[in-house]
Design a protein around this motif. Structure first.
Motif, short mmCIF file in Angstrom:
data_model
loop_
_atom_site.label_atom_id
_atom_site.label_comp_id
_atom_site.label_asym_id
_atom_site.label_seq_id
_atom_site.Cartn_x
_atom_site.Cartn_y
_atom_site.Cartn_z
N UNK A 219 0.81 -1.24 0.00
CA UNK A 219 0.00 0.00 0.00
C UNK A 219 0.83 1.27 0.00
N UNK A 220 1.71 1.41 -0.96
CA UNK A 220 2.70 2.47 -0.79
C UNK A 220 2.55 3.63 -1.75
N UNK A 221 2.77 4.81 -1.24
CA UNK A 221 2.87 5.96 -2.11
C UNK A 221 4.29 6.08 -2.66
N UNK A 222 5.20 5.35 -2.05
CA UNK A 222 6.59 5.46 -2.50
C UNK A 222 6.78 4.82 -3.86
N UNK A 223 6.08 3.72 -4.08
CA UNK A 223 6.33 2.97 -5.30
C UNK A 223 5.24 3.19 -6.34
N UNK A 224 4.04 3.47 -5.89
CA UNK A 224 2.92 3.65 -6.80
C UNK A 224 2.32 5.02 -6.56
N UNK A 225 1.41 5.41 -7.44
CA UNK A 225 0.84 6.75 -7.26
C UNK A 225 -0.47 6.74 -6.48
N UNK A 226 -1.05 5.57 -6.24
CA UNK A 226 -2.30 5.58 -5.46
C UNK A 226 -1.99 5.81 -3.99
N UNK A 227 -2.63 6.80 -3.41
CA UNK A 227 -2.28 7.16 -2.04
C UNK A 227 -2.68 6.08 -1.02
N UNK A 228 -1.94 6.07 0.04
CA UNK A 228 -2.24 5.20 1.17
C UNK A 228 -3.66 5.49 1.66
N UNK A 229 -4.38 4.44 1.96
CA UNK A 229 -5.66 4.64 2.62
C UNK A 229 -6.79 5.01 1.68
N UNK A 230 -6.55 4.93 0.37
CA UNK A 230 -7.57 5.36 -0.57
C UNK A 230 -8.79 4.45 -0.51
N UNK A 231 -8.56 3.18 -0.61
CA UNK A 231 -9.68 2.24 -0.61
C UNK A 231 -9.59 1.36 0.62
N UNK A 232 -10.70 1.23 1.28
CA UNK A 232 -10.73 0.32 2.42
C UNK A 232 -11.04 -1.07 1.90
N UNK A 233 -10.06 -1.94 1.94
CA UNK A 233 -10.28 -3.26 1.36
C UNK A 233 -10.46 -4.31 2.44
N UNK A 234 -10.02 -4.00 3.63
CA UNK A 234 -10.03 -5.04 4.64
C UNK A 234 -11.14 -4.80 5.64
N UNK B 257 17.84 2.35 -4.93
CA UNK B 257 18.13 3.47 -5.82
C UNK B 257 16.89 3.83 -6.62
N UNK B 258 16.20 2.82 -7.12
CA UNK B 258 15.02 3.07 -7.93
C UNK B 258 13.95 3.81 -7.11
N UNK B 259 13.72 3.34 -5.90
CA UNK B 259 12.70 3.97 -5.06
C UNK B 259 13.09 5.40 -4.68
N UNK B 260 14.37 5.61 -4.41
CA UNK B 260 14.81 6.96 -4.08
C UNK B 260 14.61 7.90 -5.26
N UNK B 261 15.10 7.48 -6.42
CA UNK B 261 15.01 8.35 -7.60
C UNK B 261 13.55 8.64 -7.94
N UNK B 262 12.72 7.61 -7.88
CA UNK B 262 11.30 7.78 -8.16
C UNK B 262 10.68 8.84 -7.27
N UNK B 263 11.19 8.94 -6.05
CA UNK B 263 10.61 9.88 -5.10
C UNK B 263 11.40 11.18 -5.01
N UNK B 264 12.20 11.41 -6.03
CA UNK B 264 12.88 12.69 -6.12
C UNK B 264 14.05 12.86 -5.16
N UNK B 265 14.49 11.78 -4.56
CA UNK B 265 15.63 11.87 -3.64
C UNK B 265 16.89 11.54 -4.44
#
Ligand code: NAD
Ligand code: NAD
Ligand code: ZN
Ligand code: ZN
Ligand code: ZN
Ligand code: ZN
Lengths: 439, 439
Positions: A219-234, B257-265
Motif C-alpha cells: 500500500x505504498x505511495x513510495x512505489x505507486x501513485x495511489x495514495x495510502x488509505x484510498x480504498x478500504x479493502x479489509x 536506488x530506484x525507489x529513491x530516484x522515483x521519489x525525487x531523492x
C-alpha cells in the motif's frame, strides 16, 4: 511576577535527593540553581511527579554513585533566564532562526518540560526525534539535577520547554486550557506523551495500515501513485494487546482508543494485561467511563483487562494467529517475551518499557519466522507535545481528576512524605503520586 | 500446448535431491508429480534457481532428515490443473470470489511462482502478507518438493502462481515483457522481490519519512489532518547502509536506488558492505552502469562499497550518529550486530537475512537507548509482485543479462553439473547459478 531578567535568590532550596546504592531518598537543602549557560532557564516548580521510571534508579538497576536530585516530571514558572533569551526585559526580538522561545519566553511564564532536554536545533530535533537530541540530558539523573525540588535549572530551555500560553490548537481548547490544573498538565511531562507515542507508533506502522482502512500491504505511495488509505479493502477486525497497566499503560490505552475512534475504527478487539487486579480494575473503570461518553461505538468491539495466563489463552483461541499489534509498557524480559508470544505473523511490537542489560529473549529464527517488527525507545515528548495536549484537553474526565476511582493521579503530597511514598509506590501500594514542594 | 485439462505422463522425472545430514545433493529419477488436490497445478520447469537460502539446508543448519527435492525458484509452463480450475477445457467461469486464476489459468500458460505457496484467501493473504499465508509451504523443504526438477506440484496454485500474460502495468512494459528471458523472469521468484521488499520496508518506515520529503516525525495523518509528505521540511542527507552483497543485497541496492530516484531523492549517502572484494566490485560496476543511464543525479550523492572495518569508520566519522537506515541481507549474528552498531538513534534496521537459533546480540537497554526499530522476515513475494515486475522490466540492463561483468546471473547449467555448482556456490566461488533441467 516581573518582566525583567532576574533571579529569586534564596541561598538554598529543598530537594528530594537520591543516594547510592538503592532505596535511599532524602529531602535535603541544596544550593539554589544558577544560570550556567546563556540558553538556561530556572523554573520554580509548582508540582513534580513520581514515576515508574524513577524506580529504575531508586532500585539501583543502574550503576550510579552520584548523589543527585530525583524526578523528571514538573510544571512551574520561569524565574530566571540566560542572556540568549532576547525577550528578557520586555523587548521582543527575532529568534535568528533559533527556536522561537529564545525570542519570546519571559520570566513569569508558566511552562511544562519534557523529561529530557532537547535543543530543537540538531538533526534529530529537526526531524522530530527530540528524545534523542544530540545534547539530550535526562532530568533526575547523574547528568542533570531533577525536578523533585523547589527549583530546577533547564538547559537549552528555548528548545526544551513548552510555554502553556502558546497552546491554541482550537478555540475550544484554548478556553478550556486556562482551567487545566497543574496536576493535569504535569502528565504532559512524560507519561501521557509516552502512552500516546506507544499507541501512535503502533498504529502508524505500515504493517497495521491495511487494518485502518488502507490498501493491502505494501500500500505504498513510495512505489505507486495511489495514495495510502484510498480504498478500504479489509474488513478484518483489528486486535491489539497492551502489556502493563501502570500509568504509562493506562495512557497508552486511552490514546489508542482516541486514535482509533478519530480514524473511524470502532470495531476492534483490545486486551489489556497486568498481573495486578487493582490495575485491571482501574483500566476497566476508565474504559467504561469514556465509553459512556462515546455511545456511537460498535457493540461488537471488545475490551478486556486480564492477567497474563488469560491473555495467552485469548491470543491463541480467537484465530490461532495472535494480535496485530502489541504495546509493551513494562520494561522487563518477561513482558517482551509475552509480547512476542502474543503477536501475529507480520505483526508489530512497540516497546516503551525501559529495559536492562539482558539480550532480547527471542532468537533470530523466531523473529524471521513471524515477520515481526519492533520499535523501542524513549518518547520524543517535545515533538509529540501538540498532539498530546489536544488529547489531554478533551479527556479531562480521565486526566483532570485527582484521587477519584478513575483518576490517574492518586494523590498530591508534600516533600515530608516523599520517603514514605517512594516506598509505597515501589511496592505497588499506591497509584501515581505528585509532590507539591511548597506544601 | 493444449487447452484441455491434461497431464503429460512420463512415469518419472529428474530432480536435484537433498540428502541428510549435509553437503549431499544428488540428481535422481523420482515419480512424476500428480494433482493431489483440486487447487493444484503441475508446472513443467523451464529454469530453476540455486539460491543463498538453499545453503541453509545444504549446510545442515536445520535439523532435517527427510530426503527431498531442492529449490524454490522456478519459471515454467502449466501442464496440468486440478478440478477447481474452471477455465479448464476453454470455458471461462466466474471465480466465485476465489482468486481470479481459478477461473482463468489454462494448461499451456507461462508462470512464475513465489518461493512459498500462498492461498490468496486467508487473512494474511488478503492483507498483503502472502509469505505468512495460513497455508504457507516453502518449496524445496521437507514439507513440499522443490523446483530443481523437471516438474513440480504447486498447491493453491490459483493464489500462488503469477501468470506472465497478465502483466500490463503500462504499454511500454507489456511490449517489452514478451522479450524477457526466463533467466530474467526467474529473479521474480525470490531474490528481486526480497531485495525490493527490504528497500521498500526500510523507506516506508515512519521514522524515515521526514528524510523523504515528509514533515518531521510523527507527521501523521492518523492524528492530524495534514497529509504525510505535504511539506518538505528536512534538507538533511539520507544515509543508508546495506550489509551483505549476495544476490539479495544487490537486488536491494538496485531497488533502493530506484525507489529513491522515483521519489525525487537524488542526494543521499549509501554504503554497501561485504567482506568479499569480488562482490564489492560487482555492485560498484552495477552502480556505475545504472548511474550512466540516470545522468540527472545529484553529484554530491555518494555510493561506496566497502569492507566491514571501513564501514564502521564511515559510520562514526561523518556525524558520529550513524546511518538512518540499515538493510541486513546476510543472515547471521555478526551482520545484525554490525547493523545495530551502524544505525543512528531513531533509525531503522530491516533484516531479510534468514537467522538461526541465537538470540539477538543487542541488550534491551541498548535498543531502548537508540530508539531503534527493526523489521524481520520473509518477503511476501506474491503481494509485492506487480511492483517488482515493473522494476524488472525497466532494469533489464542489470537483470536481463547472463554471464557479463555486471550480470546477477553467473551461468545456466544442466543437472549433470548440479553437484559441482552447489559446491562452488557454497564456497562463494561462483555467482548465482540457474539450472536448465532439460539441458
Ligand atoms: N519510553 C519512554 O519514554 C518511557 C517514559 C516513561 C516510562 N517509561 C517506562 O515505561 C514502563 C512503564 O512505566 P509505568 O510508570 O507505567 O510503570 P509501573 O511500574 O507503574 O507499571 C508497570 C506495570 O506492569 C505490570 N507488569 C509487570 N510485569 C508484567 C508482565 N510480565 N506482564 C504484564 N504486566 C506486567 C506491573 O504490574 C505494573 O502494573 C517503565 O519501564 C518505565 O520506565 C518509558
Ligand atoms: N527474507 C526473505 O524472504 C529471503 C529471501 C531470500 C533470501 N533470504 C536470505 O537473505 C540472505 C542473503 O541471501 P543471498 O542469496 O544474497 O546470500 P549469499 O550467501 O549469496 O550472500 C551473503 C553475503 O553476505 C556477506 N557477508 C557475510 N557476513 C557478513 C557480514 N558480517 N557483513 C557483511 N557482509 C557479510 C557474504 O560475503 C555474502 O556476499 C540469506 O540469509 C538468505 O537466506 C531471505
Ligand atoms: Zn516519568
Ligand atoms: Zn537537539
Ligand atoms: Zn531463493
Ligand atoms: Zn493465504
Amino acid at each position: 511576577m516581573t518582566e525583567t531578567k532576574q533571579q529569586e535568590s534564596p541561598k538554598t532550596h529543598r530537594a528530594v535527593r537520591w543516594h547510592p546504592p538503592s532505596y535511599d531518598v532524602r529531602v535535603e537543602d541544596v544550593p539554589f540553581p544558577k544560570v550556567e549557560h546563556p540558553d538556561d532557564a530556572i523554573v520554580k516548580i509548582a508540582l513534580a511527579g513520581l514515576c515508574g521510571s524513577d524506580l529504575h534508579i531508586y532500585r539501583g538497576h543502574d550503576v550510579i554513585t552520584k548523589v543527585h536530585t530525583s524526578g523528571h516530571e514538573f510544571v512551574g514558572e520561569v524565574v530566571a533566564l540566560g542572556s540568549n533569551f532576547l525577550a528578557v526585559g520586555g523587548e521582543q526580538a527575532a529568534s535568528n532562526g533559533r527556536p522561537v522561545l529564545y525570542s519570546t519566553l519571559k520570566v513569569g511564564d508558566r511552562v511544562v518540560s519534557p523529561f529530557t532536554v532537547s535543543c530543537g536545533e540538531c538533526r534529530p530535533c529537526r526531524q522530530g526525534f527530540s528524545s534523542r537530541c544530540a545534547r539530550s540530558l535526562l532530568f533526575g539523573s547523574p547528568a542533570l539535577e531533577g525536578g523533585q525540588a523547589q527549583y530546577v535549572r533547564v538547559p537549552y530551555a528555548g528548545g526544551t520547554l513548552f510555554r502553556l500560553d502558546d497552546i491554541k490548537p482550537d478555540l475550544a481548547t484554548e478556553s478550556r486550557l486556562t482551567t487545566l490544573a497543574d496536576s493535569s498538565l504535569l502528565l504532559l511531562a512524560d507519561i501521557l506523551p509516552t502512552g500516546y507515542f506507544a499507541a501512535l507508533q503502533l498504529l502508524q506502522h505500515p504493517k497495521l495500515l491495511p487494518l485502518l482502512g488502507g490498501n493491502p500491504y505494501p500500500h505504498t505511495t513510495l512505489a505507486l501513485s495511489n495514495p495510502v488509505g484510498e480504498a478500504a479493502t479489509s474488513k478484518d477486525l483489528l486486535s491489539i494487546a497492551l502489556i502493563g497497566l501502570g500509568p504509562v499503560g493506562i495512557c497508552a490505552v486511552v490514546s489508542l482508543l482516541d486514535l482509533l475512534w478519530k480514524n473511524g475504527i470502532s470495531y476492534y478487539r483490545i486486551i489489556a494485561i497486568d498481573p495486578h487486579e487493582q490495575r485491571r480494575n482501574l483500566i476497566k473503570a476508565i474504559y467504561n467511563k469514556i465509553l459512556d461518553a462515546n455511545p456511537t461505538l460498535n457493540q461488537k468491539s471488545t475490551f478486556e483487562a486480564v492477567d497474563i495466563e488469560t491473555a495467552k489463552q485469548r491470543g491463541f483461541s480467537a484465530d490461532n494467529a495472535g494480535f496485530d499489534g502489541v504495546i509493551e509498557a513494562v520494561g522487563n524480559t518477561s513482558a517482551i517475551s509475552l509480547a512476542f508470544d502474543l503477536v501475529r505473523p507480520f505483526g508489530v511490537i512497540t516497546s516503551v518499557g525501559v529495559h536492562q542489560d539482558q539480550p532480547l529473549p527471542m532468537p533470530g529464527r523466531a523473529l524471521y519466522g513471524k515477520n515481526v517488527s519492533l520499535d523501542f525507545g524513549r518518547c520524543p515528548v517535545r515533538s509529540v507535545f501538540p498532539l498530546v495536549l489536544d488529547l489531554l484537553v478533551r479527556r479531562q474526565d480521565v486526566f483532570g481528576e485527582v484521587g477519584t476511582e478513575t483518576s490517574l493521579v492518586d494523590r498530591i503530597v508534600g516533600f515530608d512524605e516523599a520517603k514514605v511514598y517512594y516506598d509505597l509506590f515501589d511496592k505497588g501500594k499506591c497509584g501515581k503520586v505528585l509532590f507539591d514542594p511548597w506544601k
